[in-house]
Design an enzyme around this catalytic site. Sequence first.
Site, PDB file in Angstrom:
ATOM      1  CB  THR A 116      43.771  41.572  43.272  1.00 15.66           C
ATOM      2  OG1 THR A 116      44.197  41.840  41.935  1.00 15.66           O
ATOM      3  CG2 THR A 116      42.773  42.646  43.701  1.00 15.66           C
ATOM      4  CE  LYS A 191      43.305  44.351  39.336  1.00 17.71           C
ATOM      5  NZ  LYS A 191      43.877  43.073  39.722  1.00 17.71           N
ATOM      6  CE  LYS A 260      40.677  37.766  45.676  1.00 16.25           C
ATOM      7  NZ  LYS A 260      41.868  38.407  45.038  1.00 16.25           N
TER       8      LYS A 260
END
Length: 329
Positions: A116, A191, A260
């Site tokens: 990711t 995502k 993050k």
Amino acid sequence: MPVFRWGIALRIRCKIDYVMKKKLGLVGLGIMGGAFARNLLSKGFEVCGCDSSDAAKSRFSAAGGEVVATAAELAARVPIILLSLPSASALAEVTEGRQGIASSGQPGLIVIEASTLPLEAKLRARDALAASGQILLDCPVSGTGAQAAAADVVVFASGDSDAIAQCGPIFTAIGRRYVDLGAFGAGMKVKIIANHLVTIHNVAAGEAMAFARKAGLDLRTVHEALADSAGTSRMFQIRGPQMVEGRYEPPTATIRTHLKDLSIIDGFADSLDMPLPLYTAASQHYHSGLVQGYGELDTASVCAVSEALAGLSKRGAGSDDVPEPEVSR
């Protein structure tokens, strides 16, 4: 011409035979990558891997994997490499660095990028590998570390469709299903939206459990009652048991790691001028969790943040005591 076509067919057949031997490389052997490795090894894949962590390499070797020194060495030995990396700088080093994949001189190599990361970083890596005749697929996964361990993630695949099809056995070994979403980058976009939902649902689950505790209810009973109700979510089902116990170690995804991910969501939303009021409110629980000392704990600890807002006492790890609350009458 027939001889030429026969030669191409032979090379394709050889590559298919090589892939069917289930050989691949894996860069990144942390929570997610380590889970991928164990599932691949248990399903008959021959896996070579590398990581900067000695502990991660030891766990991988103990599970039956073969440790190699560099990504370039992996590229010289296998037709497909799976990446599970913590940062954009790590991706740049693995793909473009002095001992990176692009330097290996192995055209036709397929690289599955399952991390990711900001889409811009993946686009740069794609272009760097393409210049060496290699194919990068953008294939982030949706699921927690616990889901990865159980091969219960969904792979959001995007990029070259033929390459995605070749990687199908790998995707079904590490997850319950994969989806070909089309052009490179679509996987990361989906995502980001998935993580937007996870951010909200996880906080909603934590707030609901804090609400139940404030009401003086037995948290296990509440979780059992709601886990299969109209009010449930995957986050409530997966992280609810941790919230019941007030136990947030060992983490399958930490508050710090999720922050993050929040920065990636924020950047993508800003680029689209997309307002996200529900997400913005939910994201503050993760920032509060970091300040309150939960940075290295599981993201289920957002429940503790809601409990603090409600004036409830802090529970110790593993405690299932539910103090009698003061209820206004």
